[in-house]
Design an enzyme around this catalytic site. Sequence first.
Site: not given
Ligand code: HPA
Length: 278
Positions: A29, A60, A82, A84-85, A112, A213-214, A237, A251
Site C-alpha cells: 500500500s 492498489h 488479498h 480478505y477481498e 504496510a 493482512m498480506s 501505525n 486506512h
Molecule cells: N493491522 C493489520 N494490518 C495493517 C495494520 C494494522 O495495524 N496497519 C497496516 N496494515
Amino acid sequence: MNILHIQEAAAYIRGITSQPWDVLLVLGSGLGGVADMMTDAVRIPYSEVPHFAVSTVASHAGQFVIGNLKGHRVAIMQGRVHFYEGHSMDKVALPVRVAHALGARVFIVSNAAGGINRSFGVADLMLMTDHINFLGMAGNNPLMGPNEDSLGPRFPELTIAYDLELRALARAVAIEQHVSLQEGVYFGLSGPFFETPAELRFLRLIGADAVGMSTVNEVLAARHLGMRVLGFSGITNVARLSSDEGEPPNHEEVMAAAPKIAPKLQTIVLGVLERIRA
Ligand code: HPA
C-alpha cells in the site's frame, strides 16, 4: 493450484514481453514509487491477464510494470489481491507462480503493517526475519489440495523463509545509505478488521513485531517454488495495546505514512538489486 492457469497467464505475458524475468517485486500500500525508475517499462493490468484477480482496494493500482532496473529484468506488482477481498489462496498466490514460470528466482515483497514491538515508530521500515502464519496454521494456505510435484515438494520447510544472504545485503545497504532499518517477525492474519487491543497484546506475547493482512501467502508460494525471498514491512501505525491508548488505526493513516516509508524502501531495494546476481 491449477497448473494450466499458471501456464496460460505466463503465456499471455510472454506474448507481450518475452524477455525472462529475474526478480518479482511486490510493492505494498502506497509503496509504488520504484516503478518510475525502470527503463523500457511495459505495463500490464491484472485485468488483462487470464485467471488473475483484480484488487478491490482503492490504493492498489493493479498492474505489472515490467522493465530493466539495476541490471535485472524486474517485474513490479503495483497492488496485490488479498484473502480478505474474498479471493482464494490460489488467486493470491497465482502472480508469484506466474513470475516463477517466467523466470523469476528472487522475490522481494513489501507490505504496510502495524507496529507491535514497542520500539517501533510510525514510518519505520522493518526487515522481515520470519513470520507467524495465523491463517496457515488454521488450514488456509496456498498449498492446500493436491501438490504439484513439478513445482515443489509436498512438505516444504520454512526454517529460513527469508533468505539470509539477501537479508545481509539489505542490512549492508541500510548502513551504507544511512537508512534506519528495524528487524522483526511479521504476523500475518486475514483482516480486513484491524485488531482488538486484546488481540494485539496476544500477538506481542507470542513474538510478533508487526502485523499485517498480506505477504505470508505469497511467500509460501515462493518458498514452495524454491525462490529466494526478501521481505519488508512499512510500519504505518503503532498498535494500541489498550483501548484508551492513542488513536484507532484507519486506512487513511496507513496511506499517510506510506510516502515517508517509500523512499527508505526504495533505497534499500535498489541497493540490494545492485548487489545481487539473480
Ligand atoms: N493491522 C493489520 N494490518 C495493517 C495494520 C494494522 O495495524 N496497519 C497496516 N496494515
